[in-house]
Motif scaffolding. Sequence first.
Motif, short mmCIF file in Angstrom:
data_model
loop_
_atom_site.label_atom_id
_atom_site.label_comp_id
_atom_site.label_asym_id
_atom_site.label_seq_id
_atom_site.Cartn_x
_atom_site.Cartn_y
_atom_site.Cartn_z
N PRO A 151 1.09 -1.21 -0.02
CA PRO A 151 0.48 -0.06 0.07
C PRO A 151 0.98 1.44 0.14
N ALA A 152 0.70 2.59 -0.70
CA ALA A 152 1.49 3.47 -0.75
C ALA A 152 1.41 4.37 0.35
N THR A 153 2.27 4.55 0.72
CA THR A 153 2.76 5.82 1.74
C THR A 153 1.70 6.86 1.78
N ILE A 187 12.53 -2.35 8.98
CA ILE A 187 12.82 -3.02 7.18
C ILE A 187 13.75 -3.88 7.29
N VAL A 188 13.51 -4.78 7.39
CA VAL A 188 14.79 -5.60 6.95
C VAL A 188 14.68 -6.44 5.48
N LEU A 233 9.29 4.32 6.12
CA LEU A 233 9.77 4.34 7.44
C LEU A 233 8.89 4.95 8.26
N THR A 234 8.28 4.73 9.37
CA THR A 234 7.83 5.76 10.89
C THR A 234 9.18 6.43 10.78
N PHE A 238 14.08 2.04 11.11
CA PHE A 238 15.89 1.82 11.01
C PHE A 238 15.13 0.88 9.07
N VAL A 239 16.38 1.17 8.16
CA VAL A 239 16.48 0.01 8.01
C VAL A 239 17.72 -0.67 7.77
#
Length: 280
Positions: A151-153, A187-188, A233-234, A238-239
């Motif tokens: 879903p698009a942010t 996000i990993v 990302l909020t 972090f990624v």
Amino acid sequence: MKHLMAHVLHCNRTALYSQFDRPVEEEELAPLRQLLKRKAAGEPLQHLLGTTEFFRREFLTDARALIPRPETEELVEMVLNRIPARPVRVLDMGTGSGIIGITLALELKDRVREVVLADISPKALDLALENAMRLGARVSTIQTDLFENLPATPSDEERQSAEEPEQNTEEAPEQPRTAQETRFDVIVANLPYIADGEELAPEVMRDPHTALFGGPQGWEIIERFLSQARDYLTENGFVALEIGHDQAAAVTRIMDGCGYNHMEVLKDMSGISRFPFAYR
């Protein structure tokens, strides 16, 4: 050999050692010979056994997804150490057999709001779902080429508009999903990072090539991922990635160009700069 023998005799290696002087019957030797032939032909041990251990759990493993590597356990440990003490949304991009996302779901327990396993391969997602069901992990799956089907942010303007009171309440239009519903705290990604055409061991080449090769330089898929991930990302999210042994400088440069903050590349147990982390 000992792994295959224990597999054929349906026992663990400790039990195998305890009965080292036990005669092996012909009906037990026949399947062992077949397994040894397949091993000699280049089939990976993990495919022969059908399982592999990761983070003290047994995961199903076959030709549908990349065989888990020991370094990835280090990545999971590092991610767990950085997750805040509140419920989080987690995205495991390029999940393969699901080892990262499933492990995070099981380790975080009540500290996780949602874990999404994403992969371009429907076969890999089937395997990931089998592992999740087998281990009792609550996850969802989505087939997608990176963020294509997520879903698009909402943009900043859309979020501001959603927060303003409606002037006309006769027929209020359907509101877009909020940032909290579409963005992730973590996000990993363990994406393909081997350069196209690089020679690999025959056993490694049994893995799906889409899970191995990342483009002419090896990091092209990672670059495409990083160019999109920041929008998902909020605010304090972090990624975290796993990359090739010589890619730290290139990936850091990509992160910087995409506007990430607090970038660092952590080393694996062999001293190789292997795990880039960056915040939104």
